[in-house]
Design an enzyme around this catalytic site. Structure first.
Site, short mmCIF file in Angstrom:
data_model
loop_
_atom_site.label_atom_id
_atom_site.label_comp_id
_atom_site.label_asym_id
_atom_site.label_seq_id
_atom_site.Cartn_x
_atom_site.Cartn_y
_atom_site.Cartn_z
N ASP A 1 0.85 -1.18 0.00
CA ASP A 1 0.00 0.00 0.00
C ASP A 1 0.89 1.23 0.00
O ASP A 1 2.12 1.14 0.04
CB ASP A 1 -0.93 -0.01 1.22
N GLY B 1 4.44 1.26 -1.73
CA GLY B 1 4.62 1.37 -3.17
C GLY B 1 3.34 1.82 -3.84
O GLY B 1 2.38 2.24 -3.20
N ASP B 2 3.34 1.70 -5.18
CA ASP B 2 2.22 2.18 -6.00
C ASP B 2 1.85 1.07 -6.97
O ASP B 2 2.62 0.72 -7.87
CB ASP B 2 2.67 3.43 -6.76
N PHE B 3 0.64 0.50 -6.80
CA PHE B 3 0.27 -0.63 -7.67
C PHE B 3 0.01 -0.22 -9.11
O PHE B 3 -0.18 -1.07 -9.97
CB PHE B 3 -0.89 -1.44 -7.10
N HIS C 1 -13.11 -0.97 -7.40
CA HIS C 1 -14.25 -0.05 -7.47
C HIS C 1 -13.84 1.41 -7.33
O HIS C 1 -14.63 2.31 -7.62
CB HIS C 1 -15.31 -0.43 -6.44
#
Length: 342
Positions: free
Chosen positions: A208, A234-236, A253
């Site tokens: 996250d 991190g950044d998905f 969503h």
């Protein structure tokens, strides 16, 4: 030929009044949670005066708040409001209750969500989320990165929504052959921690944003799972660490189709052989079916530009990312949707 309108009935008037004034209840419940009424009553602090003194709030306002909470079924009084007792409904506003909604009650009525919802008609007019107009941030998550106290409450609120369903989700997802399960955007990791409790051999973790990592680490420590748990910032949208199972609960969503495909493609790229992606979200039911999914869909419209989806819409996302759906199982009011490489 159109039919004439059906005249409103007296019961319709009462029902509509409840709908129109619903935001009054929302803010009343937030105040009850914020000023810890459930905790005070549970500890025997049961008078408006004592609670007002403990919380540093106005005495007359405290009396009126507690009187209204009694009318909503949150507490009772047998002596005209001199002393109060909490009900089981009020216990949902205690942080430590297994069925707590405290974080959700506070965060949903806090500025982060409240102000964009105040512009909801504009969201309908334009089809665009209102976080930027309300806060000046690109996304609500950028807002939370600047308001860490509210971000912590939002993390708690996601834990509230996950906790009730986490064991059900863990029960329907087979992790017997999984080495590492990563909860992507998983906040404090409620779902993956439930899976780890159910399977003592499973290693788990949360991936996250960096300011969320401490919450996940603390939650794992509290559960005695630290040795098998990893929290990674991190950044998905950029990439995700390799894993055997990815959990995406309440994630897709938040985003439009293009962003969802980016996330899923990153999962497909990093997924280890034989691995799976598990998406947990609401499914939009047949039109007219009561439930929270259509309302949550409008929440996504106002807050993020995302949406709740039908089964066919999920299938299209998977196909675009090189995945295929293999199962849909209900759990805790959600749909648990499993996918593997196509």
């Amino acid at each position: 030929m159109s039919l004439p309108p059906t005249p409103a009935q007296p019961q319709d008037y009462e029902r509509m009044m409840a709908m129109v004034t619903g935001f009054w209840v929302t803010q009343t419940v937030r105040a009850a949670a914020l000023y810890r009424l459930a905790d005070h009553l549970a500890q025997g602090t049961d008078t408006p005066g004592a609670i007002a003194e403990a919380e540093g709030i106005d005495l007359d306002a405290a009396r009126r708040l507690m009187r209204t909470c009694a009318s909503l079924g949150l507490m009772t009084s047998e002596d005209g409001g001199a002393h109060y007792s909490g009900t089981s409904l009020l216990s949902t506003l205690r942080k430590e209750d297994p069925n707590s909604l405290r974080g959700f009650a506070i965060s949903q009525a806090a500025p982060g969500h409240w102000l964009p919802w105040g512009r909801f008609a504009e969201a309908i007019r334009t089809g665009d989320h209102q976080a930027t107009a309300a806060h000046g941030d690109t996304t609500i998550f950028d807002y939370f990165a600047r308001h860490l106290e509210e971000a912590a409450l939002f993390t708690e609120s996601m834990g509230n929504l996950s906790r009730a369903a986490a064991r059900d989700i863990a029960a329907v997802v087979d992790t017997s052959e999984v080495g590492l399960a990563l909860d992507l955007g998983g906040a404090n990791g409620e779902v993956v921690r439930a899976m780890m409790k159910a399977n003592p051999g499973l290693r788990g973790g949360v991936f996250d944003l960096p300011h969320i990592v401490p919450d996940a680490t603390a939650a794992a420590q509290a559960d005695g799972l630290s040795e098998r748990f990893t929290a990674i910032g991190g950044d998905f949208f950029e990439e995700v660490p390799p894993a055997d199972l990815y959990i995406l609960k309440y994630i897709l969503h938040d985003w439009d189709d293009e962003d969802c495909v980016r996330i899923l493609k990153n999962c497909r790229t990093a997924l280890r052989g034989g691995g799976r992606v598990v998406v947990v979200d609401y499914l939009i039911p047949e039109v007219g079916t009561p439930g929270i999914a259509p309302l949550m869909d409008l929440n996504m419209l106002a807050m993020t530009g995302g949406r709740e989806r039908e089964t066919a819409e999920f299938d299209a996302l998977f196909a675009a990312a090189g995945l295929r759906r293999t199962a849909i199982t209900p759990a805790g009011g959600f749909a648990v949707i499993e996918a593997t490489p196509a």
